[in-house]
Scaffold this active site. Sequence first.
Site, PDB file in Angstrom:
ATOM      1  N   SER A  29       0.824  -1.218   0.000  1.00 39.25           N
ATOM      2  CA  SER A  29       0.000   0.000   0.000  1.00 39.25           C
ATOM      3  C   SER A  29       0.853   1.261   0.000  1.00 39.25           C
ATOM      4  O   SER A  29       1.688   1.446   0.884  1.00 39.25           O
ATOM      5  CB  SER A  29      -0.849   0.074   1.277  1.00 39.25           C
ATOM      6  OG  SER A  29      -1.662  -1.040   1.385  1.00 39.25           O
ATOM      7  N   HIS A  60      -3.875   0.469  -4.798  1.00 40.07           N
ATOM      8  CA  HIS A  60      -3.132  -0.646  -5.379  1.00 40.07           C
ATOM      9  C   HIS A  60      -3.379  -0.689  -6.877  1.00 40.07           C
ATOM     10  O   HIS A  60      -4.513  -0.821  -7.309  1.00 40.07           O
ATOM     11  CB  HIS A  60      -3.596  -1.983  -4.794  1.00 40.07           C
ATOM     12  CG  HIS A  60      -3.194  -2.189  -3.384  1.00 40.07           C
ATOM     13  ND1 HIS A  60      -2.092  -2.916  -3.028  1.00 40.07           N
ATOM     14  CD2 HIS A  60      -3.737  -1.757  -2.242  1.00 40.07           C
ATOM     15  CE1 HIS A  60      -1.983  -2.911  -1.709  1.00 40.07           C
ATOM     16  NE2 HIS A  60      -2.965  -2.218  -1.207  1.00 40.07           N
ATOM     17  N   HIS A  82      -4.701  -9.692  -1.588  1.00 41.64           N
ATOM     18  CA  HIS A  82      -4.854  -9.865  -0.142  1.00 41.64           C
ATOM     19  C   HIS A  82      -5.878 -10.952   0.155  1.00 41.64           C
ATOM     20  O   HIS A  82      -6.880 -11.083  -0.541  1.00 41.64           O
ATOM     21  CB  HIS A  82      -5.318  -8.565   0.510  1.00 41.64           C
ATOM     22  CG  HIS A  82      -4.353  -7.434   0.406  1.00 41.64           C
ATOM     23  ND1 HIS A  82      -4.363  -6.557  -0.652  1.00 41.64           N
ATOM     24  CD2 HIS A  82      -3.339  -7.052   1.221  1.00 41.64           C
ATOM     25  CE1 HIS A  82      -3.390  -5.667  -0.482  1.00 41.64           C
ATOM     26  NE2 HIS A  82      -2.750  -5.944   0.638  1.00 41.64           N
ATOM     27  N   TYR A  84      -7.897 -10.872   2.586  1.00 41.88           N
ATOM     28  CA  TYR A  84      -9.186 -10.258   2.973  1.00 41.88           C
ATOM     29  C   TYR A  84     -10.052  -9.882   1.778  1.00 41.88           C
ATOM     30  O   TYR A  84     -11.228  -9.584   1.937  1.00 41.88           O
ATOM     31  CB  TYR A  84      -8.978  -9.037   3.886  1.00 41.88           C
ATOM     32  CG  TYR A  84      -8.230  -7.876   3.264  1.00 41.88           C
ATOM     33  CD1 TYR A  84      -8.814  -7.054   2.305  1.00 41.88           C
ATOM     34  CD2 TYR A  84      -6.916  -7.596   3.640  1.00 41.88           C
ATOM     35  CE1 TYR A  84      -8.117  -5.997   1.740  1.00 41.88           C
ATOM     36  CE2 TYR A  84      -6.225  -6.547   3.085  1.00 41.88           C
ATOM     37  CZ  TYR A  84      -6.834  -5.750   2.130  1.00 41.88           C
ATOM     38  OH  TYR A  84      -6.137  -4.725   1.565  1.00 41.88           O
ATOM     39  N   GLU A  85      -9.455  -9.861   0.584  1.00 44.63           N
ATOM     40  CA  GLU A  85     -10.257  -9.573  -0.604  1.00 44.63           C
ATOM     41  C   GLU A  85     -11.106 -10.786  -0.997  1.00 44.63           C
ATOM     42  O   GLU A  85     -11.966 -10.685  -1.864  1.00 44.63           O
ATOM     43  CB  GLU A  85      -9.351  -9.181  -1.772  1.00 44.63           C
ATOM     44  CG  GLU A  85      -8.642  -7.856  -1.559  1.00 44.63           C
ATOM     45  CD  GLU A  85      -7.678  -7.515  -2.687  1.00 44.63           C
ATOM     46  OE1 GLU A  85      -8.095  -6.866  -3.646  1.00 44.63           O
ATOM     47  OE2 GLU A  85      -6.505  -7.940  -2.609  1.00 44.63           O
ATOM     48  N   ALA A 112       2.752  -1.837   4.321  1.00 50.65           N
ATOM     49  CA  ALA A 112       2.468  -0.840   5.344  1.00 50.65           C
ATOM     50  C   ALA A 112       1.988  -1.623   6.558  1.00 50.65           C
ATOM     51  O   ALA A 112       1.260  -2.602   6.405  1.00 50.65           O
ATOM     52  CB  ALA A 112       1.387   0.111   4.865  1.00 50.65           C
ATOM     53  N   MET A 210      -1.708  -6.881   7.125  1.00 59.56           N
ATOM     54  CA  MET A 210      -2.670  -7.826   6.549  1.00 59.56           C
ATOM     55  C   MET A 210      -2.132  -8.524   5.289  1.00 59.56           C
ATOM     56  O   MET A 210      -2.909  -8.919   4.412  1.00 59.56           O
ATOM     57  CB  MET A 210      -3.963  -7.071   6.195  1.00 59.56           C
ATOM     58  CG  MET A 210      -4.562  -6.266   7.339  1.00 59.56           C
ATOM     59  SD  MET A 210      -5.974  -5.312   6.785  1.00 59.56           S
ATOM     60  CE  MET A 210      -6.209  -4.197   8.179  1.00 59.56           C
ATOM     61  N   SER A 211      -0.818  -8.662   5.228  1.00 54.93           N
ATOM     62  CA  SER A 211      -0.252  -9.260   4.005  1.00 54.93           C
ATOM     63  C   SER A 211       1.038  -9.988   4.346  1.00 54.93           C
ATOM     64  O   SER A 211       1.255 -10.392   5.479  1.00 54.93           O
ATOM     65  CB  SER A 211       0.024  -8.151   2.987  1.00 54.93           C
ATOM     66  OG  SER A 211       1.039  -7.284   3.455  1.00 54.93           O
ATOM     67  N   ASN A 234       1.347   3.800  10.908  1.00 54.01           N
ATOM     68  CA  ASN A 234       0.543   4.289  12.035  1.00 54.01           C
ATOM     69  C   ASN A 234       0.937   3.478  13.255  1.00 54.01           C
ATOM     70  O   ASN A 234       1.528   2.412  13.117  1.00 54.01           O
ATOM     71  CB  ASN A 234      -0.964   4.070  11.742  1.00 54.01           C
ATOM     72  CG  ASN A 234      -1.272   2.610  11.441  1.00 54.01           C
ATOM     73  OD1 ASN A 234      -1.037   2.141  10.332  1.00 54.01           O
ATOM     74  ND2 ASN A 234      -1.755   1.880  12.429  1.00 54.01           N
ATOM     75  N   HIS A 246      -7.602   4.062   6.761  1.00 51.84           N
ATOM     76  CA  HIS A 246      -6.782   3.706   5.589  1.00 51.84           C
ATOM     77  C   HIS A 246      -6.132   4.961   5.008  1.00 51.84           C
ATOM     78  O   HIS A 246      -5.003   4.911   4.515  1.00 51.84           O
ATOM     79  CB  HIS A 246      -7.661   3.006   4.553  1.00 51.84           C
ATOM     80  CG  HIS A 246      -6.890   2.493   3.364  1.00 51.84           C
ATOM     81  ND1 HIS A 246      -5.876   1.559   3.470  1.00 51.84           N
ATOM     82  CD2 HIS A 246      -6.972   2.792   2.044  1.00 51.84           C
ATOM     83  CE1 HIS A 246      -5.383   1.302   2.263  1.00 51.84           C
ATOM     84  NE2 HIS A 246      -6.023   2.045   1.388  1.00 51.84           N
TER      85      HIS A 246
HETATM   86  N1  HPA Z   1      -3.100  -3.006  11.431  1.00 56.86           N
HETATM   87  C1  HPA Z   1      -3.185  -3.897  10.432  1.00 56.86           C
HETATM   88  N2  HPA Z   1      -2.779  -3.623   9.201  1.00 56.86           N
HETATM   89  C2  HPA Z   1      -2.244  -2.419   8.962  1.00 56.86           C
HETATM   90  C3  HPA Z   1      -2.125  -1.446   9.954  1.00 56.86           C
HETATM   91  C4  HPA Z   1      -2.584  -1.765  11.267  1.00 56.86           C
HETATM   92  O1  HPA Z   1      -2.512  -0.950  12.216  1.00 56.86           O
HETATM   93  N3  HPA Z   1      -1.563  -0.356   9.373  1.00 56.86           N
HETATM   94  C5  HPA Z   1      -1.339  -0.671   8.079  1.00 56.86           C
HETATM   95  N4  HPA Z   1      -1.751  -1.913   7.819  1.00 56.86           N
END
Ligand code: HPA
Length: 271
Positions: A29, A60, A82, A84-85, A112, A210-211, A234, A246
């Site tokens: 990302s 993406h 991903h 989750y997709e 990320a 998440m990847s 973050n 996001h």
């Molecule tokens: N959690 C999960 N996935 C993420 C995060 C997070 O805080 N930041 C970027 N991808």
Amino acid sequence: MIEQINESKAFIDQHLEGKQPHIGLILGSGLGILADEIENPIIIPYKEIPNFPTSTVAGHKGQLVIGELQGKNVIAMQGRFHYYEGYSMQQVTFPVRVMKALGVEKLVVTNAAGGINESFDPGNLMLIKDHINMMGDNPLIGPNEDELGARFPDMSQAYDRELMEVAKNCASDLNLTLQEGVYVGNTGPVYETGAEVKMLRTLGGDAVGMSTVPEVIVASHAGIDVLGISCISNMAAGILDQPLSHDEVIETTEKVREDFIQLVKKVIGKM
Ligand code: HPA
């Protein structure tokens, strides 16, 4: 699966003009911009490649970019698949199998991630030393195709030690802070609760995303040397008293992407 891999490989081969890539890049990302640095690019949208799934997430792009970076032949995924997709673990990791078939021996995986380690700051880059698979699934479940790798692969060195040293030296040459830590792979698409982040910290996690975990498992199974770099976009939930979005993830990765690009380019030059 081997037939599908070979079909995708054959299709991509037709576009390669003899440029066999040895280094693969998976760009997460907000980090896809690195593919724009690739010289003499051959661009192949995923939707044109037989057997490739297609990417759906904002931020993406869905394409392969093949060309030269720092004089090395590389193949980059600008945008990844991903779990989750709704893709299966096999679909998420299929491009790694195809990269291997195309001749990739080393893979740089980026993402990320939320910082779990409270000494991190948003905008830090983190070298992934190891991971924890919290996805409750594994891309290697099912019959093992012995030509692709071992039934019970070792994961104790999923991240290549030599490449980690190279990355650390490059960061130091560039005067960049490079944190180090353990990446936890969750399925998403929800961000974590504060309690989950606390649990993950207790379990030894430094960053969560998440990847990456599925792709690294398959790369390791395939005998590819992996380097993993997270952009801490973050602080994970519950650390700061503010909700996650996001947009924040994308904004922070945009701020550090110059550092990120410099670091990855330098590392690739030394690979
Ligand atoms: N959690 C999960 N996935 C993420 C995060 C997070 O805080 N930041 C970027 N991808």
